[in-house]
Design an enzyme around this catalytic site. Structure first.
Site, PDB file in Angstrom:
ATOM      1  N   ASP A 133      20.322  14.077  -6.074  1.00  0.00           N
ATOM      2  CA  ASP A 133      19.187  14.584  -5.022  1.00  0.00           C
ATOM      3  C   ASP A 133      18.818  15.203  -5.357  1.00  0.00           C
ATOM      4  O   ASP A 133      18.118  16.561  -4.993  1.00  0.00           O
ATOM      5  CB  ASP A 133      18.988  13.528  -3.545  1.00  0.00           C
ATOM      6  CG  ASP A 133      19.116  11.844  -4.178  1.00  0.00           C
ATOM      7  OD1 ASP A 133      18.342  11.790  -2.426  1.00  0.00           O
ATOM      8  OD2 ASP A 133      19.891  11.610  -4.251  1.00  0.00           O
ATOM      9  N   THR A 159      17.225   5.938  -3.405  1.00  0.00           N
ATOM     10  CA  THR A 159      18.515   6.591  -3.445  1.00  0.00           C
ATOM     11  C   THR A 159      19.165   4.711  -3.729  1.00  0.00           C
ATOM     12  O   THR A 159      20.293   5.192  -4.838  1.00  0.00           O
ATOM     13  CB  THR A 159      18.803   7.508  -2.345  1.00  0.00           C
ATOM     14  OG1 THR A 159      17.926   8.066  -3.025  1.00  0.00           O
ATOM     15  CG2 THR A 159      20.338   7.986  -3.281  1.00  0.00           C
TER      16      THR A 159
HETATM   17  N1  LIG Z   1      13.535   0.978   7.670  1.00  0.00           N
HETATM   18  C1  LIG Z   1      12.893   1.589   6.638  1.00  0.00           C
HETATM   19  N2  LIG Z   1      11.406   0.701   6.446  1.00  0.00           N
HETATM   20  C2  LIG Z   1      10.747   1.542   5.502  1.00  0.00           C
HETATM   21  N3  LIG Z   1      11.396   2.203   4.810  1.00  0.00           N
HETATM   22  C3  LIG Z   1      11.862   2.608   4.781  1.00  0.00           C
HETATM   23  C4  LIG Z   1      13.118   2.836   6.231  1.00  0.00           C
HETATM   24  N4  LIG Z   1      14.159   3.189   5.570  1.00  0.00           N
HETATM   25  C5  LIG Z   1      13.893   4.174   4.617  1.00  0.00           C
HETATM   26  N5  LIG Z   1      11.853   3.714   4.314  1.00  0.00           N
HETATM   27  C6  LIG Z   1      11.920   4.123   2.337  1.00  0.00           C
HETATM   28  O1  LIG Z   1      11.838   3.101   1.418  1.00  0.00           O
HETATM   29  C7  LIG Z   1      12.878   4.237   0.260  1.00  0.00           C
HETATM   30  C8  LIG Z   1      13.064   3.402  -0.156  1.00  0.00           C
HETATM   31  O2  LIG Z   1      12.034   2.141  -0.957  1.00  0.00           O
HETATM   32  P1  LIG Z   1      12.266   1.070  -1.084  1.00  0.00           P
HETATM   33  O3  LIG Z   1      12.799   0.190   0.064  1.00  0.00           O
HETATM   34  O4  LIG Z   1      10.761   0.057  -1.746  1.00  0.00           O
HETATM   35  O5  LIG Z   1      13.143   0.815  -2.748  1.00  0.00           O
HETATM   36  C9  LIG Z   1      13.080   5.538   1.239  1.00  0.00           C
HETATM   37  O6  LIG Z   1      13.022   6.293   0.125  1.00  0.00           O
HETATM   38  P2  LIG Z   1      14.848   7.325  -0.544  1.00  0.00           P
HETATM   39  O7  LIG Z   1      14.997   6.206  -0.808  1.00  0.00           O
HETATM   40  O8  LIG Z   1      13.926   8.091  -1.320  1.00  0.00           O
HETATM   41  O9  LIG Z   1      15.492   7.381   0.430  1.00  0.00           O
HETATM   42  C10 LIG Z   1      12.703   5.970   1.984  1.00  0.00           C
HETATM   43  O10 LIG Z   1      11.798   6.683   2.083  1.00  0.00           O
END
Ligand SMILES: Nc1ncnc2c1ncn2[C@@H]1O[C@H](COP(=O)(O)O)[C@@H](OP(=O)(O)O)[C@H]1O
Ligand SMILES: [Mg+2]
EC number: 3.1.3.7
Length: 371
Positions: A55, A152
């Site tokens: 990251d 991540t």
């Molecule tokens: N409580 C929540 N509800 C919805 N989205 C969230 C969340 N917490 C984190 N995220 C977002 O969901 C992304 C991951 O997406 P997905 O669930 O589709 O894999 C995360 O990106 P990062 O991993 O870049 O932080 C973050 O931005």
């Protein structure tokens, strides 16, 4: 701003995402070694989500390259990471690992047609590059928007993740690039896990599109440099019958309400099991025609961030798809870091017919949901 005047921006963005993806591939391989499971290279943020060498490393190289190419003076970059935990005395080892990854990647930059520093960057240069990305975006001017490692959690689990870079001007997305280092060439692998096995770098791809061009493109990720092969055109699926449609959604229940989307899909006549994929690779799957619908319904208290959507939205739209909030309105990238005013959730689909069915189904099922 005319589309054709973005050539340098597009070219630089695509090249730096290739370079950044190669950094991620190396870091992910290291994370998979048993000896490195607990070596401090994965940290927890305040919200308990993980952050890794990749990251910070990606944010540093993208910031450094953009500043080299476009000048650091008026450069505005909105990105996910800050340097707070990385600057602490106890993070010296971690900062060293970030420096090594960044300098290793930047030494290869000429193979990607990008500048490299005269001498390796020191820790302070790297912290400066990361913290330069502290812009808050907004309605006026140009802003680069970066999610250095989106998904991540998928990244640390050896699964799907994406490097996402977009350029916004006066609140509108001008271009987007998505690096998907584990996005397999065969779409079946997304659901049956063949992405879990370590393979060559060439299994990944980089997708990109310019707003208004009516075209979206894909290149393979190749080991050690920029690919020589021509980019291929991306087109969304032509399926508009829900019975034949594949719906994708986040893996994590905490990030999207699986029960609500299952009810919605069922009410529309969707029969296939949902495809659960980490990160913006879901947008990539829609753009490439591997799935027809992507839905995300987060808890109402969660505010979506622009870097989690900007690149994916423009790529899906230019590949022929549609992206709106659950009320059928365009996403608003002009309000700063968050997608302010988002109506309930996000829906991306391969075409208007399916899209309207989903938005209709949301209205029909919303009252009975607990969101
Ligand atoms: N409580 C929540 N509800 C919805 N989205 C969230 C969340 N917490 C984190 N995220 C977002 O969901 C992304 C991951 O997406 P997905 O669930 O589709 O894999 C995360 O990106 P990062 O991993 O870049 O932080 C973050 O931005
Ligand atoms: Mg993200």
């Amino acid at each position: 701003m005319a589309v054709e005047s973005l050539e340098t921006e597009m070219d630089t963005a695509v090249r730096v995402v290739h370079l950044a993806s190669s950094l991620c591939v190396k870091v992910q391989e290291k994370l998979r070694l048993p000896s490195s499971t607990n070596n401090g290279h994965v940290k927890s943020k305040d919200d308990d989500s993980p952050v890794t060498v990749a990251d910070w490393g990606v944010q540093a190289i993208v910031s450094w390259v953009l500043a080299e190419v476009f000048g650091g003076q008026n450069l505005s970059i909105v990105a996910e990471e800050d340097t707070e935990s990385l600057s602490k005395a106890e993070s010296l080892g971690l900062l060293g690992a970030v420096s090594n990854a960044v300098n290793e990647a930047l030494s290869e930059a000429p193979k990607y047609g990008l500048p490299k520093p005269d001498k390796p960057l020191g820790s302070s240069d790297i912290l400066k590059a990361i913290s330069r990305c502290n812009s808050l975006g907004g309605p006026k001017g140009r802003h680069w928007v970066l999610d250095p490692v989106d998904g991540t959690l998928g990244f640390v689990r050896g699964d799907q993740y994406a490097v996402a870079l977009a350029l916004i001007e006066n609140g509108k997305v001008l271009l987007g690039v998505l690096g998907c280092p584990n996005y397999p060439v065969k779409k079946e692998c997304l659901s049956n896990g063949c992405n879990q096995t370590t393979g060559s770098v060439s299994k990944g791809c980089v997708m990109y599109a310019k707003k208004g061009s009516g075209q979206a493109w894909m290149q393979p990720l190749v080991s050690g440099g920029f690919p020589e092969s021509a980019a291929t055109v991306l087109k969304v699926s032509t399926v508009d019958d829900p019975v034949l449609a594949t719906v994708c959604e986040p893996v994590e229940r905490a990030n999207s309400n699986h029960l609500f989307t299952a009810g919605l899909a069922n009410s529309m006549g969707v029969r296939k099991q949902p495809l659960r994929v980490y990160s913006m690779v879901k947008y990539a799957a829609i753009a490439r025609g591997d799935a027809e619908v992507f839905m995300k319904f987060a808890q109402s208290s969660y505010k979506e961030k622009i870097w989690d959507h900007a690149a994916g939205v423009v790529i899906v739209e230019e590949a022929g798809g549609v992206v709106t909030d659950a009320g059928g309105r365009e996403l608003d990238f002009s309000k700063g870091v968050y997608l302010e005013g988002l109506d309930r959730g996000i829906v991306a689909s391969s075409g208007q017919v399916l899209h309207e069915k989903i938005i209709g189904a949301v209205y029909a099922s919303w009252e009975s949901s607990s969101l």
